[in-house]
Design a protein around this motif. Sequence first.
Motif, mmCIF file in Angstrom:
data_model
loop_
_atom_site.group_PDB
_atom_site.id
_atom_site.type_symbol
_atom_site.label_atom_id
_atom_site.label_comp_id
_atom_site.label_asym_id
_atom_site.label_seq_id
_atom_site.Cartn_x
_atom_site.Cartn_y
_atom_site.Cartn_z
ATOM 1 N N GLY A 841 -4.506 -30.528 -0.603
ATOM 2 C CA GLY A 841 -5.584 -29.692 -1.110
ATOM 3 C C GLY A 841 -5.785 -28.461 -0.264
ATOM 4 O O GLY A 841 -6.182 -27.406 -0.764
ATOM 5 N N SER A 842 -5.495 -28.580 1.042
ATOM 6 C CA SER A 842 -5.649 -27.415 1.925
ATOM 7 C C SER A 842 -4.560 -27.424 2.974
ATOM 8 O O SER A 842 -4.119 -28.486 3.441
ATOM 9 N N LEU A 843 -4.143 -26.241 3.363
ATOM 10 C CA LEU A 843 -3.155 -26.056 4.420
ATOM 11 C C LEU A 843 -3.583 -24.869 5.264
ATOM 12 O O LEU A 843 -3.777 -23.762 4.741
ATOM 13 N N GLU A 844 -3.722 -25.119 6.555
ATOM 14 C CA GLU A 844 -4.087 -24.049 7.482
ATOM 15 C C GLU A 844 -2.989 -23.919 8.518
ATOM 16 O O GLU A 844 -2.812 -24.792 9.361
ATOM 17 N N ALA A 845 -2.231 -22.834 8.433
ATOM 18 C CA ALA A 845 -1.172 -22.540 9.391
ATOM 19 C C ALA A 845 -1.518 -21.201 10.034
ATOM 20 O O ALA A 845 -1.269 -20.140 9.455
ATOM 21 N N ASP A 846 -2.120 -21.270 11.192
ATOM 22 C CA ASP A 846 -2.684 -20.068 11.800
ATOM 23 C C ASP A 846 -1.811 -19.465 12.891
ATOM 24 O O ASP A 846 -2.236 -18.560 13.601
ATOM 25 N N GLN A 847 -0.583 -20.001 13.054
ATOM 26 C CA GLN A 847 0.361 -19.413 14.010
ATOM 27 C C GLN A 847 1.745 -19.418 13.381
ATOM 28 O O GLN A 847 2.630 -20.153 13.797
ATOM 29 N N VAL A 848 1.935 -18.587 12.395
ATOM 30 C CA VAL A 848 3.214 -18.500 11.703
ATOM 31 C C VAL A 848 4.027 -17.356 12.312
ATOM 32 O O VAL A 848 3.612 -16.196 12.252
ATOM 33 N N PRO A 849 5.183 -17.646 12.927
ATOM 34 C CA PRO A 849 5.982 -16.592 13.556
ATOM 35 C C PRO A 849 6.493 -15.574 12.544
ATOM 36 O O PRO A 849 6.721 -15.889 11.366
ATOM 37 N N ALA A 850 6.638 -14.359 12.996
ATOM 38 C CA ALA A 850 7.185 -13.302 12.139
ATOM 39 C C ALA A 850 8.569 -13.702 11.644
ATOM 40 O O ALA A 850 9.353 -14.334 12.349
ATOM 41 N N GLY A 851 8.862 -13.325 10.398
ATOM 42 C CA GLY A 851 10.169 -13.605 9.823
ATOM 43 C C GLY A 851 10.285 -14.939 9.135
ATOM 44 O O GLY A 851 11.305 -15.232 8.482
ATOM 45 N N THR A 852 9.263 -15.801 9.249
ATOM 46 C CA THR A 852 9.309 -17.118 8.611
ATOM 47 C C THR A 852 9.310 -16.973 7.090
ATOM 48 O O THR A 852 8.585 -16.149 6.533
ATOM 49 N N ASP A 853 10.111 -17.787 6.416
ATOM 50 C CA ASP A 853 10.141 -17.799 4.956
ATOM 51 C C ASP A 853 9.087 -18.789 4.455
ATOM 52 O O ASP A 853 9.198 -19.995 4.665
ATOM 53 N N VAL A 854 8.042 -18.279 3.806
ATOM 54 C CA VAL A 854 6.948 -19.139 3.343
ATOM 55 C C VAL A 854 7.095 -19.499 1.869
ATOM 56 O O VAL A 854 6.214 -20.146 1.308
ATOM 57 N N SER A 855 8.190 -19.111 1.241
ATOM 58 C CA SER A 855 8.347 -19.362 -0.193
ATOM 59 C C SER A 855 8.314 -20.847 -0.571
ATOM 60 O O SER A 855 7.908 -21.187 -1.689
#
Length: 1007
Positions: A841-855
Amino acid sequence: MSAEAAALRLGTTVARTAAQTWLGGKRQEQERRLSMAELVRIRVSGLRFQRSVERQFEEIADAVFDRLAPFLEREFRRLDEGGRRAVLDGVCDAFARADLSDARILAADVNPAEVVRRLTREVYAPVGLSAAETHLYEVLFAECCEYYVQIVRGLPVFEERALTELLSRTTSLGAEIARILERLPDRSLFAPEGTDRDAEFRRRYLELVSTSLDEVELFRRTSDRAAAQARLSVAYVSLRTVGDDGTLRRTRRSALPPLRPDMSGWEEGRGESAGQRVEDALEGSSRVLLRGDAGSGKTTLLRWLAITAARGAFTGSLSGWNGLVPMFVKLREYSGRTLPTPETMLDSVAGLITGVMPRAWVERQLADGRALLLIDGVDELLDTERRAVREWLRKLLAAYKDVRVVVTSRPAAAGADWLRRDEFTALHLDRMAPPDLAAFVRQWHHAVRDLGDELPCALEELPQYEQSLLNSLKDRPHLQSLAGTPLLASMLCAMHLNRGSQLPRDRMELYRSALHTLVHDRDADRNVPSAVDSALSVGDKLILLRDLAWRLSDNDRSEIPLEQAETHVARKLAGMRHLDERDGVVVLEQLRGRSGVLRCPAEGRLDFVHRTFQEYLAAEEATEEHRIGNLIGRAHLDMWRETIIMAAGHANRPQREELLGGILDRAQSETRHARRLRLLAAACQETVPQVSDGLAVRLDTALEALLPARRETDPPALAAVGTSLLRKMPQSLGELTYKAAVQTVRTVALIGGPEALELLSGYTRDERFDVRAELISAWGYFDADAYADAVLSSLPLGRFTVTLTHSAQWHALTRLPSLTNLAVEYPFTEFDQLERLPLLGSLEADQVPAGTDVSPLAAQSGLTILSLLTDGPVEGLGVVAGLKELDHLRMDLRDLTKLDVVRCLPGLQYLSLFGAGPTTDLTFVSGHPNIRYVYLAAYRRCLPPGFEALSTLPNLDYVTLRNIDVAAWLATSASLPPRTGSLHLDQCALPDDPEALRLPGVRVHIG
């Protein structure tokens, strides 16, 4: 008049004034105008002593001359002869008129700056001086006052009846005063005027901080190889912290806008967590009291903050601290001394260059909010001195409100509310969980590579030692419990590198082994000549170190003058009849140079490399010399807590009975200290090998009076008792109040180990929300898979947010079929594995490195809440447009010009946007039909283009703006939709006219 003649006249004036004070000449007005020789003849009897006194003060006059002559040589070139004479006469006359009596100096706390301030209000510059002449007069008068105060402080007390004895001790007085004046920084004489040199000095200062503080003791220090100092910036491992202020513990997310804001007000929710990274905790407050137990990494953290600020190398949550100027203040250096003024705050780190510091440079950094004040070691001062620190801080922050401050202390010396009145957030450094310990071991071995041929093994063998220790920590749970702090973990790493599999079972054995290794074994094993040829055995060295440690502790000090330490060593050597060596200087230098236990933190000062070694050795000395009564009398004092705990481990059985029995007797008779004394007696059980049946009963009774834990501060104190406490813990929490139940869970988690895990698995039957939240929070203290199986799999997780603090927990998530809400508090890149999880229901990712593929987020099509904060551009962001169920979106705009996916989310109600900048176009929110709440934060104060799009949101109820140029917005035809009820402004640029903030129908909150 030449510069040399002027300098000599000023030097003679200062020396004569000091002589008048010392000899008591102020008692008679006519003596004020006497020459030095005449004054001495009146006050001192005997030709020999008269000549001795005259020579001493002539040397003092010469010392002042040496300081002033180069400065006057430069400054006199700017003035004509008349101007030079007028300035010189003015300074000498002012000194003659000024009240420089002992009483006046003491009234100013012997503070030269305060003496100058008081005197300049009473003694005015001569009339008719030009601007340049007036400036020179003020500089010279202030400098002479500085010299005068330093001279008076160095003079022995004068008593006429003891003149002969006193003079016999002043044969080197002039030379000593000269050394004092030489050490004074040329701050007032040679510092440049104005601000045109600020940038140049800032560069030099930050370079010095970056290099001088970037070292860490790895307990392998030697005096002959500089490479034995490893870089702190390499060895540093991020620690965790928990809230320490009586409220729920803060997480990084609690410092962000709430995911589902309370529409009735503006109080942000606080989340529960086993802890957050200390960097994230610091970002949420500009004033922090950071408390931690012995060896928990407080000083190391401050040093890391200083060097990282100096390099502008903060990332993530602390990136906003880049550009700050760190000022590291070690309070132990001010024990018995006046606390530093702004201009002297740099002396301990950068004393070599403060002479060329532009005037008022520190004050400008403080006033402009560019300073990062790092104050270390409240616990290393006496109680009365701590109160002075609090008042000093209060006055400093009243004058400079925007300064960021981090203050450290052991918990017993400063309660969580010690600085609450001054709006400090209290945090507590948590013990290292298994993943933290594993990270520390890896970083330690990476840092130790710099030691080169100082290593006891071949460089290519280091990875084998590292993996061997990691395997031991995993297979032997007691080692994980033992190495809960960076100090103990570092000692364990060093010991393993030297001895392989021979690792200790408890803290006392670890200290004992570390000291033997440092003091003797390591050099002896490597055939270091100074160790092989030394007449001192390891026992001899420890006797001397114990004596020094006790003398320091007995006087409530962490440092000692080097000369005084040499005297103590010489006296101890005199009683060691089997030794021929009697030279305290030689022996102390050998101990300091080779043992790795002693060091010189400043010129002429000596201390132990870590206070814990001092406490361990002082405890052993107390038992050797049977000072048990002394320890009992001090048991209520926080500075003695660790010493007494270790004394219980050193003591023989009768001593142990006397010590613990005496503490418990005091607990019964002294209500005021009863709780503290019972906690101390309970904590001593960590180190005692055995107690009598009678004492065991008394200890159990005292412990039962402390249970169940109820206060936030109880769990760490109780957990120090160790695994034996688990036998006292209830098998069920049903009989406890919710507060007591929560703190009981926390206490068991802090103890850790297999027994604690079994106990916590039984607590899962408790249905109270707070208890289950605490059980979820405790995951970080245990092996990820084992805890997931034993505890989390038995909990209904649908109502809770499960927070991951390390990657090993991610792989255990498949064991949690009821998982619904997930938060990740480490750099998260595993988006491609989201499909193996149940629908969230919820996802909190507050430290996602640059260049990560979030698709791969597409696999979680049922998300209603998404928080995606990055440190640079990410790939596949368009996938968010397909998450049609989203109710709340929290995104980072730092590297985006717009976020068009918002248009594709018709159900969106809560929108939080970070990192808006001058190029961010906000028109993508235009006309959205359902957005009720907007949080907008800029990374630099600006008004993003398209800001007026907010006025097109028909259902907008609440707006929070952070770091926005509101003044520029209000200068336009500013408006909000008619429905908007509240506007919250935080760190925004506001208009000068408060009336401009009055918007029809809108409640405006500032701060």
